[in-house]
Design a protein around this motif. Structure first.
Motif, PDB file in Angstrom:
ATOM      1  N   GLY A  93       1.713  -2.899 -17.253  1.00  0.00           N
ATOM      2  CA  GLY A  93       1.990  -1.407 -17.309  1.00  0.00           C
ATOM      3  C   GLY A  93       1.611  -0.503 -16.511  1.00  0.00           C
ATOM      4  O   GLY A  93       0.377  -0.826 -15.661  1.00  0.00           O
ATOM      5  N   GLY A  94       2.294   0.741 -16.344  1.00  0.00           N
ATOM      6  CA  GLY A  94       1.818   1.746 -15.342  1.00  0.00           C
ATOM      7  C   GLY A  94       2.760   2.872 -15.200  1.00  0.00           C
ATOM      8  O   GLY A  94       3.790   2.918 -15.818  1.00  0.00           O
ATOM      9  N   HIS A  95       2.393   4.005 -14.692  1.00  0.00           N
ATOM     10  CA  HIS A  95       3.337   4.987 -14.237  1.00  0.00           C
ATOM     11  C   HIS A  95       4.504   4.796 -13.267  1.00  0.00           C
ATOM     12  O   HIS A  95       4.229   3.891 -12.300  1.00  0.00           O
ATOM     13  N   PRO A  96       5.666   5.254 -13.512  1.00  0.00           N
ATOM     14  CA  PRO A  96       6.737   4.974 -12.494  1.00  0.00           C
ATOM     15  C   PRO A  96       6.359   5.502 -11.181  1.00  0.00           C
ATOM     16  O   PRO A  96       5.632   6.759 -11.258  1.00  0.00           O
ATOM     17  N   GLU A  97       6.460   4.734 -10.229  1.00  0.00           N
ATOM     18  CA  GLU A  97       6.273   5.340  -8.828  1.00  0.00           C
ATOM     19  C   GLU A  97       7.200   6.922  -8.427  1.00  0.00           C
ATOM     20  O   GLU A  97       8.317   6.757  -8.728  1.00  0.00           O
ATOM     21  N   LYS A  98       6.565   7.649  -8.065  1.00  0.00           N
ATOM     22  CA  LYS A  98       7.262   8.975  -7.684  1.00  0.00           C
ATOM     23  C   LYS A  98       7.979   9.051  -6.430  1.00  0.00           C
ATOM     24  O   LYS A  98       9.197   9.824  -6.666  1.00  0.00           O
ATOM     25  N   TRP A  99       7.595   8.418  -5.677  1.00  0.00           N
ATOM     26  CA  TRP A  99       8.419   8.378  -4.383  1.00  0.00           C
ATOM     27  C   TRP A  99       9.070   7.154  -3.973  1.00  0.00           C
ATOM     28  O   TRP A  99       8.678   5.873  -4.522  1.00  0.00           O
ATOM     29  N   PRO A 100      10.299   7.048  -3.478  1.00  0.00           N
ATOM     30  CA  PRO A 100      11.058   5.818  -3.104  1.00  0.00           C
ATOM     31  C   PRO A 100      10.178   5.034  -2.245  1.00  0.00           C
ATOM     32  O   PRO A 100       9.648   5.744  -1.296  1.00  0.00           O
ATOM     33  N   ARG A 101      10.237   3.804  -2.466  1.00  0.00           N
ATOM     34  CA  ARG A 101       9.508   2.914  -1.496  1.00  0.00           C
ATOM     35  C   ARG A 101      10.039   2.657  -0.115  1.00  0.00           C
ATOM     36  O   ARG A 101       9.269   2.636   0.672  1.00  0.00           O
ATOM     37  N   ARG A 102      11.363   3.041   0.053  1.00  0.00           N
ATOM     38  CA  ARG A 102      11.640   3.221   1.398  1.00  0.00           C
ATOM     39  C   ARG A 102      11.219   4.138   2.385  1.00  0.00           C
ATOM     40  O   ARG A 102      10.947   3.882   3.348  1.00  0.00           O
ATOM     41  N   ASP A 103      10.962   5.462   1.705  1.00  0.00           N
ATOM     42  CA  ASP A 103      10.360   6.637   2.215  1.00  0.00           C
ATOM     43  C   ASP A 103       8.886   6.226   2.497  1.00  0.00           C
ATOM     44  O   ASP A 103       8.104   6.574   3.639  1.00  0.00           O
ATOM     45  N   ILE A 104       8.142   5.419   1.695  1.00  0.00           N
ATOM     46  CA  ILE A 104       6.837   5.049   1.978  1.00  0.00           C
ATOM     47  C   ILE A 104       6.719   4.115   3.214  1.00  0.00           C
ATOM     48  O   ILE A 104       6.119   4.258   4.219  1.00  0.00           O
ATOM     49  N   VAL A 105       7.720   3.126   3.427  1.00  0.00           N
ATOM     50  CA  VAL A 105       7.685   2.133   4.448  1.00  0.00           C
ATOM     51  C   VAL A 105       8.115   2.815   5.748  1.00  0.00           C
ATOM     52  O   VAL A 105       7.541   2.680   6.954  1.00  0.00           O
ATOM     53  N   ASP A 106       9.181   3.863   5.448  1.00  0.00           N
ATOM     54  CA  ASP A 106       9.351   4.428   6.849  1.00  0.00           C
ATOM     55  C   ASP A 106       8.225   5.427   7.223  1.00  0.00           C
ATOM     56  O   ASP A 106       8.003   5.451   8.489  1.00  0.00           O
ATOM     57  N   ALA A 107       7.710   5.992   6.333  1.00  0.00           N
ATOM     58  CA  ALA A 107       6.493   6.831   7.036  1.00  0.00           C
ATOM     59  C   ALA A 107       5.319   5.719   7.668  1.00  0.00           C
ATOM     60  O   ALA A 107       4.623   6.295   8.357  1.00  0.00           O
ATOM     61  N   ILE A 108       4.929   4.605   7.083  1.00  0.00           N
ATOM     62  CA  ILE A 108       4.287   3.814   7.653  1.00  0.00           C
ATOM     63  C   ILE A 108       4.578   3.245   9.227  1.00  0.00           C
ATOM     64  O   ILE A 108       3.816   3.246  10.072  1.00  0.00           O
ATOM     65  N   ARG A 109       5.938   3.073   9.264  1.00  0.00           N
ATOM     66  CA  ARG A 109       6.529   2.750  10.477  1.00  0.00           C
ATOM     67  C   ARG A 109       6.454   3.793  11.362  1.00  0.00           C
ATOM     68  O   ARG A 109       6.329   3.574  12.548  1.00  0.00           O
ATOM     69  N   PHE A 110       6.593   5.044  10.968  1.00  0.00           N
ATOM     70  CA  PHE A 110       6.403   6.176  11.698  1.00  0.00           C
ATOM     71  C   PHE A 110       5.010   6.319  12.464  1.00  0.00           C
ATOM     72  O   PHE A 110       4.939   6.646  13.642  1.00  0.00           O
ATOM     73  N   ILE A 111       4.089   6.058  11.540  1.00  0.00           N
ATOM     74  CA  ILE A 111       2.773   6.150  12.065  1.00  0.00           C
ATOM     75  C   ILE A 111       2.356   5.369  13.079  1.00  0.00           C
ATOM     76  O   ILE A 111       1.857   5.592  14.177  1.00  0.00           O
TER      77      ILE A 111
END
Length: 288
Positions: free
Chosen positions: A37-55
């Motif tokens: 178990g754990g808390h639901p993720e706050k941000w969409p994962r696609r946004d996370i991947v896009d941010a990493i790719r931007f960097i």
């Protein structure tokens, strides 16, 4: 409050719908869906991947991440955790197998090509993980890259710049034998023939190491058989500005940036062909 809506795509590094269909099933299962178990993720994962790719694509600082992405601390946290868990290497392994299968090749390569590249290190790189490459006259780090005959990544290791190729190659070849037991031969440049490395590889790893010798009397740039494929792969990752110089305090993070550059390359190659991804992604999704 959980952000369920996605930001609009506005940067060249953003994932397309076809690319995200390839990447999403390969990401680890969210903690809220596991047994512990754990808390639901706050941000969409696609946004996370896009941010990493931007960097990776633009070479920006983490703190300079544009405001339309999730907070940089969140993005960096995912970047760090996914790399530590081995998910980044897992993703590029699965994408490489998909490309090889689509080309009618065996999904597990038996012939590899290895080479190294020295790059300058920024002031953020500590003295304990940098060195001076006297041959290239570069103070920084050295990337040891192993690719298949299509130029797709198999293994990447980052070391101080003063590390000798034939010494690092012993550890690299040993890890390749453990993780890819089907490998039969590796092509390399003449630096890997020193210190009786081919004999050591044959005796201890049952592996054929074949140096590609530069023709005598040649000057300047020469396209060498087989070696040009790994050199082309190095050129591919240098198109991502984050990889033009090493800024990372940890060599493992440098390896992650290189892997993300290859992931972008492979997802775009697959997305352009427009292949169906449903059955393949279900088959290769990590277990819960």
């Amino acid at each position: 409050m959980r952000h369920s809506s996605r930001r609009p795509c506005r940067y060249p590094s953003d994932t397309s719908v076809a690319e995200w269909a390839l990447i999403e099933p390969l990401l680890p299962v969210p903690a809220c869906r596991t047994k512990t178990g754990g808390h639901p993720e706050k941000w969409p994962r696609r946004d996370i991947v896009d941010a990493i790719r931007f960097i990776v694509d633009n070479g920006a600082k983490w703190r300079a991440l544009p405001a339309d992405f999730p907070p940089w601390q969140t993005v960096y946290g995912f970047f760090w955790r996914w790399n530590r868990a081995g998910m980044v290497a897992f993703i590029h392994d699965q994408l490489r197998r998909r490309i090889r299968t689509d080309k009618g090749r065996c999904s597990f390569p038996v012939t590899l090509i290895v080479d190294s590249q020295s790059v300058k290190a920024a002031s953020t790189v500590g003295k304990d993980s940098r060195g001076y490459d006297a041959g290239k006259k570069i103070n920084g780090r050295k990337r040891h890259i192993v690719v298949d005959t299509l130029g797709l990544p198999v293994m990447i290791t980052v070391t101080p710049g003063d590390a000798r190729d034939e010494i690092i190659a012993r550890d690299l070849l040993w890890r390749l034998r453990l993780t890819h037991p089907q490998i039969t031969q590796v092509w390399a440049d003449s630096a890997y023939s020193r210190d009786l490395l081919p004999n050591w590889a044959a005796d201890h790893l049952w592996l054929t190491l074949r140096p590609v010798i530069r023709p005598k009397g040649t000057k300047g740039f020469v396209v060498l058989p087989r070696r040009w494929k790994v050199e082309r792969s190095i050129g591919w990752i240098m198109n991502a500005r984050r990889n033009c110089r090493d800024y990372e305090r940890l060599p493992q993070h440098s390896e992650a940036h290189l892997n993300w550059a290859f992931i972008t390359l492979m997802t775009r190659r697959l997305a352009r062909k427009g292949h169906r991804t449903d059955s393949w992604t279900k088959k290769n999704r990590p277990a819960d």
